[in-house]
Design an enzyme around this catalytic site. Structure first.
Site, PDB file in Angstrom:
ATOM      1  N   LYS A   1       0.824  -1.216   0.000  1.00 36.37           N
ATOM      2  CA  LYS A   1       0.000   0.000   0.000  1.00 36.37           C
ATOM      3  C   LYS A   1       0.857   1.263   0.000  1.00 36.37           C
ATOM      4  O   LYS A   1       0.649   2.164  -0.812  1.00 36.37           O
ATOM      5  CB  LYS A   1      -0.910   0.022   1.237  1.00 36.37           C
ATOM      6  CG  LYS A   1      -1.591   1.362   1.461  1.00 36.37           C
ATOM      7  CD  LYS A   1      -2.396   1.410   2.736  1.00 36.37           C
ATOM      8  CE  LYS A   1      -1.708   1.984   3.923  1.00 36.37           C
ATOM      9  NZ  LYS A   1      -1.694   3.427   4.100  1.00 36.37           N
ATOM     10  N   ASN A   2       1.812   1.341   0.906  1.00 43.48           N
ATOM     11  CA  ASN A   2       2.527   2.605   1.068  1.00 43.48           C
ATOM     12  C   ASN A   2       3.499   2.894  -0.077  1.00 43.48           C
ATOM     13  O   ASN A   2       3.934   4.029  -0.255  1.00 43.48           O
ATOM     14  CB  ASN A   2       3.208   2.678   2.445  1.00 43.48           C
ATOM     15  CG  ASN A   2       2.162   2.874   3.539  1.00 43.48           C
ATOM     16  OD1 ASN A   2       1.020   3.241   3.265  1.00 43.48           O
ATOM     17  ND2 ASN A   2       2.533   2.601   4.779  1.00 43.48           N
TER      18      ASN A   2
ATOM     19  N   CYS B   1      -5.134   8.171   8.733  1.00 45.09           N
ATOM     20  CA  CYS B   1      -5.316   7.660  10.092  1.00 45.09           C
ATOM     21  C   CYS B   1      -4.996   8.740  11.119  1.00 45.09           C
ATOM     22  O   CYS B   1      -4.055   9.507  10.945  1.00 45.09           O
ATOM     23  CB  CYS B   1      -4.403   6.461  10.328  1.00 45.09           C
ATOM     24  SG  CYS B   1      -4.855   5.009   9.385  1.00 45.09           S
TER      25      CYS B   1
ATOM     26  N   ARG C   1       0.045  15.327  13.044  1.00 44.92           N
ATOM     27  CA  ARG C   1       0.762  14.897  11.831  1.00 44.92           C
ATOM     28  C   ARG C   1       1.177  16.126  11.026  1.00 44.92           C
ATOM     29  O   ARG C   1       0.569  16.452  10.006  1.00 44.92           O
ATOM     30  CB  ARG C   1      -0.118  13.939  11.005  1.00 44.92           C
ATOM     31  CG  ARG C   1      -0.452  12.667  11.755  1.00 44.92           C
ATOM     32  CD  ARG C   1      -1.169  11.647  10.902  1.00 44.92           C
ATOM     33  NE  ARG C   1      -0.293  10.953   9.986  1.00 44.92           N
ATOM     34  CZ  ARG C   1      -0.664   9.906   9.244  1.00 44.92           C
ATOM     35  NH1 ARG C   1      -1.896   9.449   9.329  1.00 44.92           N
ATOM     36  NH2 ARG C   1       0.188   9.324   8.437  1.00 44.92           N
TER      37      ARG C   1
ATOM     38  N   ASP D   1       3.827   0.543  12.158  1.00 47.74           N
ATOM     39  CA  ASP D   1       2.610   0.013  11.528  1.00 47.74           C
ATOM     40  C   ASP D   1       2.332  -1.438  11.943  1.00 47.74           C
ATOM     41  O   ASP D   1       1.295  -2.002  11.557  1.00 47.74           O
ATOM     42  CB  ASP D   1       2.698   0.139  10.001  1.00 47.74           C
ATOM     43  CG  ASP D   1       2.709   1.596   9.558  1.00 47.74           C
ATOM     44  OD1 ASP D   1       2.385   2.472  10.388  1.00 47.74           O
ATOM     45  OD2 ASP D   1       3.056   1.866   8.396  1.00 47.74           O
TER      46      ASP D   1
ATOM     47  N   ARG E   1      -8.960   0.041   3.606  1.00 48.89           N
ATOM     48  CA  ARG E   1      -8.038   1.007   2.980  1.00 48.89           C
ATOM     49  C   ARG E   1      -6.708   0.331   2.657  1.00 48.89           C
ATOM     50  O   ARG E   1      -5.979   0.798   1.782  1.00 48.89           O
ATOM     51  CB  ARG E   1      -7.755   2.167   3.946  1.00 48.89           C
ATOM     52  CG  ARG E   1      -8.853   3.194   4.044  1.00 48.89           C
ATOM     53  CD  ARG E   1      -8.408   4.377   4.873  1.00 48.89           C
ATOM     54  NE  ARG E   1      -7.077   4.792   4.467  1.00 48.89           N
ATOM     55  CZ  ARG E   1      -6.154   5.283   5.291  1.00 48.89           C
ATOM     56  NH1 ARG E   1      -6.406   5.445   6.561  1.00 48.89           N
ATOM     57  NH2 ARG E   1      -4.965   5.622   4.831  1.00 48.89           N
TER      58      ARG E   1
END
Ligand code: EPZ
Length: 427
Positions: free
Chosen positions: A22-23, A117, A122, A305, A397
């Site tokens: 995903k990232n 998230c 952030r 994560d 997601r």
């Protein structure tokens, strides 16, 4: 509203194949707008974050052609509308990678302040510091971040903190800048390296990704390429932990074991048996997990994560475990949900203390973010009785076909749809 219903207490066994990361995908898709010819992206995970980015690309004017479930062709040559709509941007953090990519392509960008998230504060100060060093100006207006530059000039940038997002955004912006850009104190995550490899495949000159100094020689033009995204390190890790939590025996395929070394080491230390092959791992556990301490750090440290999933596992160990999150200041919101399942966890700032009790009990719970949701799935698989998880859109997601994959491993999990009227009546 959709939810997962898990009838826990079954050992996972069999084989599972990991999807693309995903990232990495959420950086490579915005990066694809820099190409000056079509790009084929393979091993793309079929998750909602990817769908959102593909929608943004389509709205911008890129032509997207689906080749198969995990491959697409993006033709960015006719992008006419370099604009990221708020409704889409608010769904995910990585929409801000369009800042760097559009800055490189059009010398200006306006992107809504990002969603994603909720893990505490952030900030994006390091992204902006990088853009400013390259010669861009920025402002925030009506919830949009605006950046623009007459010309981007290569420079030396020292990040005050190690940031995946800032490293990626500045790499994107610098690819076509004049001269040499040197990023110091860069993030070293596998997805940073994957983005660099993608950029180089379309003709960029990025050197050193995976170390803390990345050098980018600006180029005038970029071509197209066929590029395959790396396997998802965190999805792999999640199945490793789920196997350990259920006393299972699972072969996890399409992984890069090097990316999982720190987790492999930790799981072996607390009682799992792990065999490492070239592109797969076999995890076996009798369910007798022991306590431990974990401190998350940027790569190659223990990944934040994987922190919630490990916390769920350690509630099943006998004894006291200590978990410190050194990356995010508020990544323990899910602990309240684990407590509903009988976990004994106390949190003080960035530290959680888990008094492992050896078991959990099924309960209705809510996913508070993506990895928190994964932790609840693991807890539900290991618990006695039924766990119902709400707000599963967070999980979807980032985890492709999680229900199908877990069912193929013998889990009793299903996704059910609860009509809105039924929810209103129950209130
Ligand atoms: C990326 O987020 C990942 N997201 C996150 O994964 C992951 O938790 C995080 O990196 C750390 O590994 C994506 O790749 C899309 P950061 P990012 O910038 O880039 C501070 C998941 O579950 N910081 O590395 O937003 C920040 O507050 C998600 O898949 C600044 O101070 O993280 C944090 O404490 C959740 N100023 C630390 O750095 C800045 O300008 C690391 O953040 C930027 C960050």
């Amino acid at each position: 509203m959709d939810k997962y219903v898990i009838n826990g207490g079954r050992r996972l066994s069999g084989e599972v194949t990991i999807s693309g990361a995903k990232n990495a995908a959420v950086a490579i898709l915005p990066a694809a707008i820099l190409a000056e010819a079509p790009c084929v992206i393979e091993n793309l995970p079929n998750i909602s974050d990817v769908s959102v980015l593909l929608e943004v690309l389509s709205i911008m004017g890129a032509k997207i052609r689906t080749i198969n479930k995990s491959s697409i062709e993006i033709d960015p040559t006719r992008i006419t509308n370099p604009y990221v709509p708020y409704e889409l941007a608010k769904k995910m953090r990585a929409s801000y990678y369009f800042l760097g990519a559009l800055l490189a392509k059009h010398k200006q960008a306006a992107v809504p302040m990002p969603g994603g998230c909720d893990l505490g504060v952030r900030p994006i100060d390091q992204h902006l510091k990088g853009f400013r060093s390259l010669g861009a100006e920025d402002s925030i207006d009506d919830g949009f971040i605006h950046v623009k530059a007459n010309e981007l000039m290569g420079t030396q940038i020292y990040f005050d903190t190690v940031s995946v997002g800032a490293t990626i955004n500045v790499m994107l912006a610098a690819v076509k800048a004049k001269g040499l850009t040197i990023i110091e104190n860069a993030a070293k995550e596998p997805h940073v390296v994957d983005l660099a490899n993608f950029l180089n495949s379309i003709g960029a000159d990025v050197f050193g990704a995976g170390t803390d100094v990345i050098k980018i020689h600006g180029v005038d033009s970029l071509g197209g390429a066929t590029y395959s995204i790396i396997p998802d390190q965190i999805e792999s890790g999640t199945y490793m932990v789920a196997t350990a939590a259920t006393g299972g025996d699972v072969v996890i395929k399409n992984v890069i074991p090097k990316h999982l070394e720190v987790l492999t080491f930790k799981l072996e230390k607390i009682g799992a048996d792990i065999e490492v092959f070239d592109e797969s791992l076999r995890v076996r556990s009798q369910g007798n997990i022991t306590k431990t301490s974990i401190k998350t750090m940027p790569h190659p440290g223990f990944p934040t994560d994987m922190q919630p999933q490990m916390t769920a596992l350690l509630t099943l160990a006998e004894g006291t475990s200590m978990i410190t999150d050194n990356v995010w200041d508020n990544r323990f919101k899910y602990v309240d949900e684990l407590r509903r399942m009988g976990a004994d966890i106390s949190v003080d700032g960035k530290v959680a203390v888990v008094e492992g009790k050896g078991s959990l009990k099924g309960a209705p719970v809510k996913a508070t973010d993506l990895r928190a949701g994964a932790a609840l799935v693991i807890a539900g698989l290991a618990a006695q009785g039924v766990t119902e998880i709400e707000d599963i859109y967070h999980i979807e997601r980032g985890y492709e076909d999680i229900v199908v994959k877990l069912r193929s491993l013998g889990a009793d999990i299903k996704k059910i749809h609860v009509p809105e009227e039924a929810i209103k009546k129950a209130l």
